[in-house]
Write a protein that holds these residues in place. Structure first.
Motif, PDB file in Angstrom:
ATOM      1  N   HIS A 162     -22.112 -18.988  12.081  1.00 41.23           N
ATOM      2  CA  HIS A 162     -21.678 -19.402  13.368  1.00 41.23           C
ATOM      3  C   HIS A 162     -21.225 -20.911  13.336  1.00 41.23           C
ATOM      4  CE1 HIS A 162     -24.085 -16.249  15.263  1.00 41.23           C
ATOM      5  NE2 HIS A 162     -24.930 -16.342  14.219  1.00 41.23           N
ATOM      6  N   GLN A 163     -20.150 -20.873  14.153  1.00 42.87           N
ATOM      7  CA  GLN A 163     -19.670 -22.317  14.391  1.00 42.87           C
ATOM      8  C   GLN A 163     -19.628 -22.616  15.741  1.00 42.87           C
ATOM      9  OE1 GLN A 163     -15.831 -23.033  12.617  1.00 42.87           O
ATOM     10  NE2 GLN A 163     -16.045 -25.084  12.750  1.00 42.87           N
ATOM     11  N   ASP A 164     -20.224 -23.917  16.202  1.00 46.15           N
ATOM     12  CA  ASP A 164     -20.311 -24.177  17.468  1.00 46.15           C
ATOM     13  C   ASP A 164     -20.849 -23.238  18.464  1.00 46.15           C
ATOM     14  OD1 ASP A 164     -18.856 -26.657  16.856  1.00 46.15           O
ATOM     15  OD2 ASP A 164     -17.192 -25.446  16.954  1.00 46.15           O
ATOM     16  N   GLY A 165     -21.886 -22.377  17.899  1.00 44.07           N
ATOM     17  CA  GLY A 165     -22.733 -21.434  18.537  1.00 44.07           C
ATOM     18  C   GLY A 165     -22.007 -20.135  18.448  1.00 44.07           C
ATOM     19  N   GLN A 166     -20.867 -19.765  18.192  1.00 43.58           N
ATOM     20  CA  GLN A 166     -20.135 -18.698  18.037  1.00 43.58           C
ATOM     21  C   GLN A 166     -20.243 -17.892  16.651  1.00 43.58           C
ATOM     22  OE1 GLN A 166     -18.747 -17.451  21.161  1.00 43.58           O
ATOM     23  NE2 GLN A 166     -19.849 -19.188  21.920  1.00 43.58           N
ATOM     24  N   PRO A 167     -20.211 -16.672  16.737  1.00 40.36           N
ATOM     25  CA  PRO A 167     -20.303 -15.881  15.533  1.00 40.36           C
ATOM     26  C   PRO A 167     -18.814 -16.254  14.771  1.00 40.36           C
ATOM     27  CG  PRO A 167     -20.682 -14.421  17.415  1.00 40.36           C
ATOM     28  CD  PRO A 167     -20.587 -15.826  17.767  1.00 40.36           C
ATOM     29  N   GLN A 168     -18.962 -16.071  13.621  1.00 45.32           N
ATOM     30  CA  GLN A 168     -17.670 -16.271  12.926  1.00 45.32           C
ATOM     31  C   GLN A 168     -17.513 -15.129  11.777  1.00 45.32           C
ATOM     32  OE1 GLN A 168     -15.064 -18.799  13.417  1.00 45.32           O
ATOM     33  NE2 GLN A 168     -16.446 -18.873  15.279  1.00 45.32           N
ATOM     34  N   ARG A 191     -21.371 -21.246  -1.242  1.00 41.70           N
ATOM     35  CA  ARG A 191     -21.385 -22.019  -0.070  1.00 41.70           C
ATOM     36  C   ARG A 191     -20.776 -23.074   0.284  1.00 41.70           C
ATOM     37  NH1 ARG A 191     -25.599 -21.276   3.734  1.00 41.70           N
ATOM     38  NH2 ARG A 191     -27.083 -20.508   2.238  1.00 41.70           N
ATOM     39  N   GLU A 192     -20.037 -23.666  -0.612  1.00 39.90           N
ATOM     40  CA  GLU A 192     -19.252 -24.938  -0.218  1.00 39.90           C
ATOM     41  C   GLU A 192     -17.920 -24.603   0.342  1.00 39.90           C
ATOM     42  OE1 GLU A 192     -17.190 -23.778  -4.241  1.00 39.90           O
ATOM     43  OE2 GLU A 192     -19.272 -23.826  -3.446  1.00 39.90           O
ATOM     44  N   GLN A 193     -17.619 -23.376   0.726  1.00 40.70           N
ATOM     45  CA  GLN A 193     -16.570 -22.999   1.201  1.00 40.70           C
ATOM     46  C   GLN A 193     -16.591 -23.277   2.926  1.00 40.70           C
ATOM     47  OE1 GLN A 193     -16.182 -18.522   2.566  1.00 40.70           O
ATOM     48  NE2 GLN A 193     -17.939 -18.375   1.316  1.00 40.70           N
ATOM     49  N   PHE A 194     -17.840 -23.628   3.400  1.00 39.73           N
ATOM     50  CA  PHE A 194     -18.246 -24.088   4.735  1.00 39.73           C
ATOM     51  C   PHE A 194     -18.178 -25.440   4.829  1.00 39.73           C
ATOM     52  CE2 PHE A 194     -20.676 -19.996   4.034  1.00 39.73           C
ATOM     53  CZ  PHE A 194     -19.631 -19.269   4.880  1.00 39.73           C
ATOM     54  N   GLN A 195     -16.762 -25.805   5.255  1.00 42.11           N
ATOM     55  CA  GLN A 195     -16.446 -27.553   5.408  1.00 42.11           C
ATOM     56  C   GLN A 195     -16.393 -27.914   6.800  1.00 42.11           C
ATOM     57  OE1 GLN A 195     -13.027 -27.788   2.869  1.00 42.11           O
ATOM     58  NE2 GLN A 195     -14.237 -27.255   1.049  1.00 42.11           N
ATOM     59  N   HIS A 196     -16.556 -26.937   7.710  1.00 49.14           N
ATOM     60  CA  HIS A 196     -16.270 -27.288   9.150  1.00 49.14           C
ATOM     61  C   HIS A 196     -17.324 -27.119  10.080  1.00 49.14           C
ATOM     62  CE1 HIS A 196     -12.054 -27.831   7.919  1.00 49.14           C
ATOM     63  NE2 HIS A 196     -12.156 -26.412   7.366  1.00 49.14           N
ATOM     64  N   GLY A 197     -18.748 -27.350   9.438  1.00 44.41           N
ATOM     65  CA  GLY A 197     -19.848 -27.216  10.437  1.00 44.41           C
ATOM     66  C   GLY A 197     -20.716 -26.113  10.544  1.00 44.41           C
ATOM     67  N   GLN A 198     -20.061 -25.043  10.091  1.00 43.93           N
ATOM     68  CA  GLN A 198     -20.588 -23.481  10.012  1.00 43.93           C
ATOM     69  C   GLN A 198     -22.156 -23.684   9.682  1.00 43.93           C
ATOM     70  OE1 GLN A 198     -17.791 -24.452   8.046  1.00 43.93           O
ATOM     71  NE2 GLN A 198     -16.313 -22.909   8.515  1.00 43.93           N
ATOM     72  N   VAL A 199     -22.785 -22.812  10.234  1.00 44.04           N
ATOM     73  CA  VAL A 199     -24.079 -22.687  10.112  1.00 44.04           C
ATOM     74  C   VAL A 199     -24.448 -21.150   9.817  1.00 44.04           C
ATOM     75  CG1 VAL A 199     -26.442 -22.704  11.066  1.00 44.04           C
ATOM     76  CG2 VAL A 199     -24.806 -24.451  11.612  1.00 44.04           C
TER      77      VAL A 199
END
Length: 134
Positions: free
Chosen positions: A63-69, A87-95
Motif C-alpha cells: 500500500h502507498q498512501d492507503g491505496q493498494p499497489q 525489500r529495498e525496492q520500496f523507496q517511496h513510503g510503501q507499506v
C-alpha cells in the motif's frame, strides 16, 4: 561445485536483475531502473531462494498512501527466519501488510515463467548449478 554463502547469492541476484526480468505489471507508474535493481523482482527472487533453501513463500499486500499497489513476495526459511532480498525496492513510503504463507504452484508458473528461468540461468552463471525447483 565450490561452496558459496548468502552474500554470494545476494550478489548473484543483484548482478542478474534487469529490465527483461522485471515484472511488467508489478506496479504502475514506476519502471525498472539500474538505481533500484530489486524493483519488480520479488516474486521470482523468492522462488529462487525457495529452490535453494525450501521453507515457505510469503506474500503481503503493498500500500502507498492507503491505496493498494500490488503484492510483495519473500521467504520464511525452514528455521523460521524471514529473508527478503528485495525489500529495498520500496523507496517511496510503501507499506507491506497482510502477510500470509502461500503454497508454491506445482510445475511451470502460470505467470513469469520465462523471467524466472532467465533469472535462474543468470544466477547459475555466477554460482554454478542450483538445486532443481521444489
Amino acid at each position: 561445485m565450490r561452496p558459496w554463502n548468502l552474500l554470494d547469492l545476494d550478489k548473484a541476484l543483484r548482478d542478474s536483475w534487469a529490465a527483461d526480468t522485471c515484472s511488467p505489471s508489478d506496479f504502475t507508474g514506476i519502471a525498472w531502473q539500474p538505481g533500484n535493481p530489486a524493483w519488480g523482482h520479488c516474486d521470482i527472487t523468492a522462488l529462487i531462494v525457495h529452490d535453494i533453501f525450501g521453507g515457505d513463500l510469503v506474500v503481503g499486500e503493498v500500500h502507498q498512501d492507503g491505496q493498494p499497489q500490488g503484492f510483495h513476495w519473500w521467504n520464511r526459511l525452514p528455521n523460521g527466519v524471514e529473508l527478503d532480498l528485495t525489500r529495498e525496492q520500496f523507496q517511496h513510503g510503501q507499506v507491506i501488510t497482510a502477510a500470509r504463507v502461500v503454497e508454491r504452484p506445482p510445475g511451470p508458473l502460470p505467470h513469469r515463467w520465462e523471467e524466472y528461468l532467465l533469472l535462474r540461468v543468470r544466477v547459475m552463471q555466477h554460482l554454478g548449478p542450483l538445486p532443481e525447483p521444489v
